[in-house]
Design a protein around this motif. Structure first.
Motif, PDB file in Angstrom:
ATOM      1  N   GLU A  95      13.681  -0.050  42.607  1.00  0.00           N
ATOM      2  CA  GLU A  95      14.116  -1.191  41.805  1.00  0.00           C
ATOM      3  C   GLU A  95      15.619  -1.372  41.962  1.00  0.00           C
ATOM      4  N   LEU A  96      16.010  -2.600  42.253  1.00  0.00           N
ATOM      5  CA  LEU A  96      17.436  -2.905  42.421  1.00  0.00           C
ATOM      6  C   LEU A  96      18.084  -3.373  41.130  1.00  0.00           C
ATOM      7  N   GLY A  97      17.363  -4.153  40.326  1.00  0.00           N
ATOM      8  CA  GLY A  97      17.961  -4.651  39.098  1.00  0.00           C
ATOM      9  C   GLY A  97      16.996  -5.516  38.326  1.00  0.00           C
ATOM     10  N   ARG A  98      17.400  -5.842  37.100  1.00  0.00           N
ATOM     11  CA  ARG A  98      16.579  -6.668  36.219  1.00  0.00           C
ATOM     12  C   ARG A  98      17.399  -7.856  35.747  1.00  0.00           C
ATOM     13  N   GLY A  99      16.717  -8.969  35.611  1.00  0.00           N
ATOM     14  CA  GLY A  99      17.365 -10.169  35.135  1.00  0.00           C
ATOM     15  C   GLY A  99      16.609 -10.791  33.989  1.00  0.00           C
ATOM     16  N   ALA A 100      17.010 -11.981  33.597  1.00  0.00           N
ATOM     17  CA  ALA A 100      16.412 -12.630  32.445  1.00  0.00           C
ATOM     18  C   ALA A 100      14.983 -13.052  32.699  1.00  0.00           C
ATOM     19  N   MET A 101      14.646 -13.345  33.956  1.00  0.00           N
ATOM     20  CA  MET A 101      13.309 -13.869  34.252  1.00  0.00           C
ATOM     21  C   MET A 101      12.503 -12.972  35.173  1.00  0.00           C
ATOM     22  N   GLY A 102      12.994 -11.800  35.527  1.00  0.00           N
ATOM     23  CA  GLY A 102      12.220 -10.945  36.403  1.00  0.00           C
ATOM     24  C   GLY A 102      12.991  -9.731  36.868  1.00  0.00           C
ATOM     25  N   ILE A 119       9.477 -13.541  39.276  1.00  0.00           N
ATOM     26  CA  ILE A 119       9.691 -14.464  38.158  1.00  0.00           C
ATOM     27  C   ILE A 119       8.402 -14.489  37.341  1.00  0.00           C
ATOM     28  N   ARG A 120       8.497 -14.153  36.092  1.00  0.00           N
ATOM     29  CA  ARG A 120       7.323 -14.066  35.227  1.00  0.00           C
ATOM     30  C   ARG A 120       6.947 -15.458  34.717  1.00  0.00           C
ATOM     31  N   LEU A 121       6.001 -16.070  35.380  1.00  0.00           N
ATOM     32  CA  LEU A 121       5.526 -17.378  34.929  1.00  0.00           C
ATOM     33  C   LEU A 121       4.730 -17.267  33.631  1.00  0.00           C
ATOM     34  N   SER A 122       4.209 -16.080  33.356  1.00  0.00           N
ATOM     35  CA  SER A 122       3.427 -15.902  32.143  1.00  0.00           C
ATOM     36  C   SER A 122       4.257 -16.021  30.877  1.00  0.00           C
ATOM     37  N   ASP A 123       5.585 -15.959  31.013  1.00  0.00           N
ATOM     38  CA  ASP A 123       6.430 -16.113  29.829  1.00  0.00           C
ATOM     39  C   ASP A 123       6.401 -17.539  29.297  1.00  0.00           C
ATOM     40  N   VAL A 124       5.962 -18.489  30.119  1.00  0.00           N
ATOM     41  CA  VAL A 124       5.846 -19.874  29.689  1.00  0.00           C
ATOM     42  C   VAL A 124       4.471 -20.039  29.037  1.00  0.00           C
ATOM     43  N   ALA A 125       4.481 -20.277  27.739  1.00  0.00           N
ATOM     44  CA  ALA A 125       3.214 -20.320  26.989  1.00  0.00           C
ATOM     45  C   ALA A 125       2.373 -21.532  27.352  1.00  0.00           C
ATOM     46  N   ASN A 126       2.993 -22.668  27.540  1.00  0.00           N
ATOM     47  CA  ASN A 126       2.266 -23.897  27.833  1.00  0.00           C
ATOM     48  C   ASN A 126       1.715 -23.831  29.256  1.00  0.00           C
ATOM     49  N   GLY A 127       0.399 -24.029  29.368  1.00  0.00           N
ATOM     50  CA  GLY A 127      -0.243 -23.961  30.673  1.00  0.00           C
ATOM     51  C   GLY A 127       0.237 -25.036  31.622  1.00  0.00           C
ATOM     52  N   GLU A 128       0.351 -26.250  31.097  1.00  0.00           N
ATOM     53  CA  GLU A 128       0.836 -27.338  31.941  1.00  0.00           C
ATOM     54  C   GLU A 128       2.266 -27.090  32.395  1.00  0.00           C
ATOM     55  N   PRO A 155      25.649 -10.995  34.155  1.00  0.00           N
ATOM     56  CA  PRO A 155      24.947 -11.629  35.259  1.00  0.00           C
ATOM     57  C   PRO A 155      23.451 -11.688  35.035  1.00  0.00           C
ATOM     58  N   THR A 156      22.853 -12.643  35.714  1.00  0.00           N
ATOM     59  CA  THR A 156      21.403 -12.777  35.644  1.00  0.00           C
ATOM     60  C   THR A 156      20.712 -11.543  36.208  1.00  0.00           C
ATOM     61  N   VAL A 157      21.294 -10.960  37.264  1.00  0.00           N
ATOM     62  CA  VAL A 157      20.747  -9.739  37.861  1.00  0.00           C
ATOM     63  C   VAL A 157      21.790  -8.656  37.734  1.00  0.00           C
ATOM     64  N   SER A 158      21.477  -7.591  37.044  1.00  0.00           N
ATOM     65  CA  SER A 158      22.403  -6.471  36.871  1.00  0.00           C
ATOM     66  C   SER A 158      21.856  -5.266  37.611  1.00  0.00           C
ATOM     67  N   ASP A 159      22.737  -4.511  38.214  1.00  0.00           N
ATOM     68  CA  ASP A 159      22.311  -3.357  38.993  1.00  0.00           C
ATOM     69  C   ASP A 159      21.930  -2.214  38.073  1.00  0.00           C
ATOM     70  N   ALA A 160      20.857  -1.524  38.454  1.00  0.00           N
ATOM     71  CA  ALA A 160      20.434  -0.390  37.668  1.00  0.00           C
ATOM     72  C   ALA A 160      21.356   0.795  37.864  1.00  0.00           C
ATOM     73  N   ALA A 161      21.928   0.923  39.051  1.00  0.00           N
ATOM     74  CA  ALA A 161      22.824   2.038  39.320  1.00  0.00           C
ATOM     75  C   ALA A 161      24.115   1.864  38.543  1.00  0.00           C
ATOM     76  N   PRO A 162      24.758   2.938  38.106  1.00  0.00           N
ATOM     77  CA  PRO A 162      26.016   2.823  37.369  1.00  0.00           C
ATOM     78  C   PRO A 162      27.106   2.256  38.240  1.00  0.00           C
ATOM     79  N   ARG A 163      27.967   1.443  37.633  1.00  0.00           N
ATOM     80  CA  ARG A 163      29.055   0.815  38.377  1.00  0.00           C
ATOM     81  C   ARG A 163      30.139   1.835  38.659  1.00  0.00           C
ATOM     82  N   SER A 164      30.648   1.805  39.861  1.00  0.00           N
ATOM     83  CA  SER A 164      31.711   2.709  40.275  1.00  0.00           C
ATOM     84  C   SER A 164      32.697   1.915  41.109  1.00  0.00           C
ATOM     85  N   VAL A 165      33.705   2.613  41.588  1.00  0.00           N
ATOM     86  CA  VAL A 165      34.711   1.954  42.413  1.00  0.00           C
ATOM     87  C   VAL A 165      34.085   1.542  43.733  1.00  0.00           C
TER      88      VAL A 165
END
Length: 439
Positions: free
Chosen positions: A12-19, A38-47, A289-299
């Motif tokens: 896994e590289l990172g997690r964001g708001a939609m996936g 991208i998790r389409l299932s988060d949208v409740a309305n089928g249409e 950011p929308t995508v943040s790295d799972a690894a700790p930030r370093s120089v």
């Protein structure tokens, strides 16, 4: 999760708001890829879910048509059990957000390398009528060879437009969005230019131009307020640099530069004309950011600078070559002027170099002939009449002077007159032999 579709998940590289973003391998060709879900299932309305899926596939396919070294290539887009995923080029390197989060400021060479490459990639996409809509440091990848690559082309248009409808608020932060975008108005390539100008402002000052404790405050500042003058944060920046940044951050799109490349070129020229300017490190990251790295930030060490191959760069290289040869041009002109001056001096000195050569005709020759004829001209008009008889022998031996002086006139009165002068004029013409007699 071991697999998504045919792709084998590595980590896994990172997690964001939609996936989630994964590092995976395409088993068919053994190519490393990045899988963004991208998790389409988060949208409740089928249409609404169906509409989002169709738009996602359409935009991803459009972005897949882009082939540019500065754009992360999209390979595939599919859906599995309500989870849409996009397979794209894997970039083994840090994001610009990681680079800016380091302890020191970014070097000028590296800064303009990243900005120029990003601008070239954006202008290419804009020519294809594709707008990114989410340009920010977290979506700019820096490869090991120094190439800057823009990620999330195509899907950014979907995710940003759905951020308002899914939860009723903005997911993440809008610090890099343009005024027209946060107001929901139509956008074009100049919206991405505004985002690129925000990144440049942050590189130079270490701060974002629009900040606030609440998202509504940030949005209001983007739409209605001017940012703090860069020189107030970084005193080494001059008015020329501020003018370029201010134009790139104009509230109205038609007041910005025509292309992202024009903006970066103007900024680089303004910085080149400013002595001892410097960039500043990031004072504190307000970006989520929308995508943040799972690894700790370093120089993070920035790879060697890499400049894009653009038509503007060819012009810049030619201008630099002319500047290097500028010292030879004045020297050549001086030699040509000296040679022309010597030729002019030699041409003017020709009469003095050949003194024996006399002109055959001209005013001087005519004056000489006139001088020779003057002694033969009689002073008395009466003597100027033609005579058929030769003069007497005494008078022939001693002809009267050409121009007698006043003192000689009394002597003429005492001279013995010639007998019968009128008869000489009435006598017949002498024989031809006497006419040719030389007195």
């Amino acid at each position: 999760m071991d697999r998504i579709g045919r792709y084998k998940i590595v980590r896994e590289l990172g997690r964001g708001a939609m996936g989630v973003v994964y590092h995976a391998i395409d088993p068919n060709i053994g190519r490393p890829v990045a899988i963004k879900t991208i998790r389409l299932s988060d949208v409740a309305n089928g249409e609404e879910q169906k509409r989002l899926r169709e738009r996602l596939f359409r935009e991803a396919r459009s972005a897949g048509m882009l082939s540019h070294p500065g754009i992360v290539t999209i390979y595939d887009v599919e859906e599995q059990d309500g989870l849409a995923y996009i397979a794209m080029e894997y970039v083994d390197g840090p994001t610009l957000d990681q680079v800016l989060s380091g302890p020191g400021p970014i070097a000028p060479e590296g800064m303009f390398s990243i900005l120029a490459q990003t601008a070239a990639a954006l202008d290419y996409a804009h020519q294809k009528s594709i707008v990114h809509r989410d340009i920010k440091p977290a979506n700019i990848m820096i490869a090991a060879d120094g190439m800057a690559k823009i990620a999330d082309f195509g899907i950014a248009k979907i995710t940003t437009s759905e951020q308002f409808t899914m939860t009723g608020s903005i997911v993440g932060t809008p610090h890099y969005m343009s005024p027209e975008q946060v107001q929901g108005q139509p956008v074009d390539g100049r919206s991405d230019q505004f985002s690129l100008a925000v990144i440049a402002y942050e590189m130079l000052t270490g701060e974002k131009p629009y900040t606030g404790e609440h998202l509504t405050t940030v949005v209001y500042k983007i739409v209605a307020e001017e940012p703090v003058a860069p020189h107030r944060i970084n005193p080494s920046l001059t008015g020329a640099i501020e003018n370029v940044i201010r134009k790139g951050l104009s509230k109205k799109p038609d007041q910005r530069y025509h292309t992202c490349g024009e903006f970066v070129d103007a900024l680089e020229k303004a910085c080149a004309a400013t002595r001892n300017w410097k960039s500043m490190p990031r004072g504190g990251s307000l970006n989520e950011p929308t995508v943040s790295d799972a690894a700790p930030r370093s120089v993070v060490t920035l790879p060697p600078a890499h400049r894009p191959r653009r038509s503007g760069d060819a012009t810049t290289t030619a201008e630099r070559a002319v500047k290097r040869k500028s010292g030879f041009v004045p020297f050549l002109l001086a030699i040509l002027m000296a040679a022309a001056l010597l030729m002019l001096i030699g041409w003017q000195a020709m009469p003095w170099l050949n003194p024996r050569r006399q002109p055959q005709s001209g005013p001087a020759g005519e004056d000489k002939k006139a001088e020779q004829a003057l002694p033969q001209t009689p002073a008395n008009p009466a003597d100027a009449k033609p005579s058929a008889m030769p003069p007497a022998s005494a008078e022939a031996a001693n002809p009267p002077p050409a121009a007698p002086s006043p003192e000689t006139k009394p002597a003429e009165h005492n001279r013995r007159p010639t007998p019968n002068p009128p008869n000489r004029n009435r006598r017949k013409s002498p024989p031809p032999k006497q006419c040719v007699k030389n007195p």
